[in-house]
Design a protein around this motif. Sequence first.
Motif, PDB file in Angstrom:
ATOM      1  N   UNK A   1      24.393 -51.911  -4.060  1.00 18.47           N
ATOM      2  CA  UNK A   1      25.656 -51.971  -4.423  1.00 18.47           C
ATOM      3  C   UNK A   1      26.068 -50.264  -4.325  1.00 18.47           C
ATOM      4  N   UNK A   2      25.448 -49.398  -4.754  1.00 20.69           N
ATOM      5  CA  UNK A   2      25.741 -47.990  -4.795  1.00 20.69           C
ATOM      6  C   UNK A   2      25.247 -47.236  -3.735  1.00 20.69           C
ATOM      7  N   UNK A   3      24.558 -47.973  -2.761  1.00 22.79           N
ATOM      8  CA  UNK A   3      23.636 -47.062  -1.564  1.00 22.79           C
ATOM      9  C   UNK A   3      22.696 -46.311  -2.042  1.00 22.79           C
ATOM     10  N   UNK A   4      21.951 -46.624  -3.001  1.00 20.97           N
ATOM     11  CA  UNK A   4      20.978 -45.416  -3.538  1.00 20.97           C
ATOM     12  C   UNK A   4      19.717 -46.248  -3.760  1.00 20.97           C
TER      13      UNK A   4
ATOM     14  N   UNK B   1       4.796 -37.076   4.115  1.00 14.92           N
ATOM     15  CA  UNK B   1       3.848 -37.509   5.164  1.00 14.92           C
ATOM     16  C   UNK B   1       3.949 -38.769   5.755  1.00 14.92           C
ATOM     17  N   UNK B   2       4.053 -39.824   4.645  1.00 15.21           N
ATOM     18  CA  UNK B   2       4.021 -41.118   5.230  1.00 15.21           C
ATOM     19  C   UNK B   2       5.477 -41.754   5.805  1.00 15.21           C
ATOM     20  N   UNK B   3       6.430 -40.637   5.534  1.00 11.73           N
ATOM     21  CA  UNK B   3       7.995 -41.157   5.921  1.00 11.73           C
ATOM     22  C   UNK B   3       8.420 -42.182   5.230  1.00 11.73           C
ATOM     23  N   UNK B   4       8.224 -42.478   3.942  1.00  9.52           N
ATOM     24  CA  UNK B   4       8.738 -43.635   3.073  1.00  9.52           C
ATOM     25  C   UNK B   4      10.258 -43.638   3.310  1.00  9.52           C
ATOM     26  N   UNK B   5      10.842 -42.335   3.242  1.00  8.17           N
ATOM     27  CA  UNK B   5      12.172 -42.571   3.027  1.00  8.17           C
ATOM     28  C   UNK B   5      12.946 -42.910   4.407  1.00  8.17           C
ATOM     29  N   UNK B   6      12.279 -42.584   5.707  1.00 10.18           N
ATOM     30  CA  UNK B   6      12.907 -42.860   6.746  1.00 10.18           C
ATOM     31  C   UNK B   6      13.233 -44.419   7.077  1.00 10.18           C
ATOM     32  N   UNK B   7      12.872 -45.325   6.282  1.00 10.43           N
ATOM     33  CA  UNK B   7      12.988 -46.768   6.478  1.00 10.43           C
ATOM     34  C   UNK B   7      14.152 -47.101   5.796  1.00 10.43           C
ATOM     35  N   UNK B   8      14.743 -46.265   4.951  1.00 13.07           N
ATOM     36  CA  UNK B   8      15.938 -46.616   3.927  1.00 13.07           C
ATOM     37  C   UNK B   8      17.345 -46.384   4.608  1.00 13.07           C
TER      38      UNK B   8
ATOM     39  N   UNK C   1      21.320 -45.672   3.164  1.00 15.98           N
ATOM     40  CA  UNK C   1      21.211 -45.325   1.854  1.00 15.98           C
ATOM     41  C   UNK C   1      21.718 -43.797   1.695  1.00 15.98           C
ATOM     42  N   UNK C   2      22.824 -43.707   0.904  1.00 13.68           N
ATOM     43  CA  UNK C   2      23.399 -42.428   0.958  1.00 13.68           C
ATOM     44  C   UNK C   2      22.606 -41.357  -0.097  1.00 13.68           C
ATOM     45  N   UNK C   3      21.832 -41.945  -1.083  1.00 10.99           N
ATOM     46  CA  UNK C   3      21.098 -41.167  -1.953  1.00 10.99           C
ATOM     47  C   UNK C   3      19.611 -41.789  -2.093  1.00 10.99           C
ATOM     48  N   UNK C   4      18.624 -40.852  -1.600  1.00 10.32           N
ATOM     49  CA  UNK C   4      17.333 -41.219  -1.705  1.00 10.32           C
ATOM     50  C   UNK C   4      16.461 -40.009  -2.661  1.00 10.32           C
TER      51      UNK C   4
ATOM     52  N   UNK D   1      -1.144 -38.844 -21.134  1.00 13.89           N
ATOM     53  CA  UNK D   1      -0.272 -37.825 -20.725  1.00 13.89           C
ATOM     54  C   UNK D   1       0.551 -38.243 -19.248  1.00 13.89           C
ATOM     55  N   UNK D   2       1.709 -37.827 -19.066  1.00 12.83           N
ATOM     56  CA  UNK D   2       2.424 -38.126 -17.923  1.00 12.83           C
ATOM     57  C   UNK D   2       3.304 -36.666 -17.540  1.00 12.83           C
ATOM     58  N   UNK D   3       3.461 -36.578 -16.059  1.00 11.92           N
ATOM     59  CA  UNK D   3       4.441 -35.694 -15.610  1.00 11.92           C
ATOM     60  C   UNK D   3       5.156 -36.429 -14.476  1.00 11.92           C
ATOM     61  N   UNK D   4       6.422 -36.204 -14.595  1.00 13.96           N
ATOM     62  CA  UNK D   4       7.240 -36.573 -13.542  1.00 13.96           C
ATOM     63  C   UNK D   4       7.813 -35.781 -12.767  1.00 13.96           C
ATOM     64  N   UNK D   5       7.654 -35.602 -11.316  1.00  6.35           N
ATOM     65  CA  UNK D   5       8.408 -34.547 -10.852  1.00  6.35           C
ATOM     66  C   UNK D   5       9.143 -35.070  -9.796  1.00  6.35           C
ATOM     67  N   UNK D   6      10.401 -34.524  -9.364  1.00  7.53           N
ATOM     68  CA  UNK D   6      11.335 -34.711  -8.340  1.00  7.53           C
ATOM     69  C   UNK D   6      11.420 -34.060  -6.891  1.00  7.53           C
ATOM     70  N   UNK D   7      11.242 -34.627  -5.781  1.00  6.29           N
ATOM     71  CA  UNK D   7      11.059 -34.013  -4.556  1.00  6.29           C
ATOM     72  C   UNK D   7      12.787 -33.438  -4.243  1.00  6.29           C
ATOM     73  N   UNK D   8      12.676 -32.298  -3.988  1.00  4.99           N
ATOM     74  CA  UNK D   8      14.076 -31.713  -3.921  1.00  4.99           C
ATOM     75  C   UNK D   8      14.473 -31.613  -2.510  1.00  4.99           C
ATOM     76  N   UNK D   9      14.165 -32.717  -1.631  1.00  2.33           N
ATOM     77  CA  UNK D   9      14.514 -32.945  -0.323  1.00  2.33           C
ATOM     78  C   UNK D   9      15.791 -33.768   0.031  1.00  2.33           C
ATOM     79  N   UNK D  10      15.579 -34.909   0.699  1.00  2.00           N
ATOM     80  CA  UNK D  10      16.638 -35.594   0.755  1.00  2.00           C
ATOM     81  C   UNK D  10      17.179 -36.350  -0.453  1.00  2.00           C
ATOM     82  N   UNK D  11      18.567 -36.260  -0.719  1.00  4.12           N
ATOM     83  CA  UNK D  11      19.183 -36.845  -1.918  1.00  4.12           C
ATOM     84  C   UNK D  11      20.683 -37.708  -1.511  1.00  4.12           C
TER      85      UNK D  11
END
Length: 261
Positions: A196-199, A227-234, A237-240, A251-261
């Motif tokens: 619905x929100x193209x994300x 490397x596996x180009x996961x986002x290219x299949x989307x 979508x305006x935001x990935x 213990x957990x660590x969450x890290x954002x990729x500051x590439x395509x948004x």
Amino acid sequence: MINHISALRYKKDARPRNYWKNTSHNGILLTFVKRTDFDVTDKFETLLNGGTITQTISDELTYDTLHSSEDNLWSVLLMTGYITKADPCEDNETVSLRIPNKEIASIFEDTVVRYFSETVNEDTIREFINTLWEGNEERATEILSGLLWDTISYNDYHEDYYHAFLAGIFVGRGYSVDSNKEKGLGRPDLLLKDRKNKRAIIIEAKKSDKESDLEKDCGKAIKQIIDEKYAEALKGYEQVLSYGVAFFQKQVRVKLYLGRK
């Protein structure tokens, strides 16, 4: 064993499977973790860590008394093969018990994940998902750590467990959730789509060998997404948003990729 022999008739290199795992709904285990009149969390953690517990066992049970006490429930687990005597020669009412093998240990693990998905606080889940859409990796780490802490703890965590843990958070929350489906050149662990929100959100999860590796393994997860180009299949979508998530025990660590948004 008979199921495996049957499989070998059609495929000589067939690998053994956990056939017994799919023959019952394992409701007796859920009964244990859901009971509020006694707490078996520590005992479950001991068993899942490969340890033994000491329990009074009765072999004189009726249907009406199966759930009347904790001892009776442990007795049922013993009779149905979910646990076994640590010493087969032990013949007292009070015995040492353990999980018999890896197959049944995986059933215990699945029950923990299922219980988590059924009891998790919905407000907390909504906040966690919103922090991901907002790109707030610090708050996402904090919330996810709290959620993981609320589950039963054991040492032999593996990547599949964490994958199921994450999937249980997103399923049934109004999004399209793909798990290990073909995208780009490989398969991302989780793909959350808001058409619905193209994300969309891509998550790749890693298990770290030690706490100090969490940051490094988040980087490995993000590198795999790239490397596996996961986002290219989307397409369309305006935001990935792409996240690497690393786990070490609780213990957990969450890290954002500051590439395509």
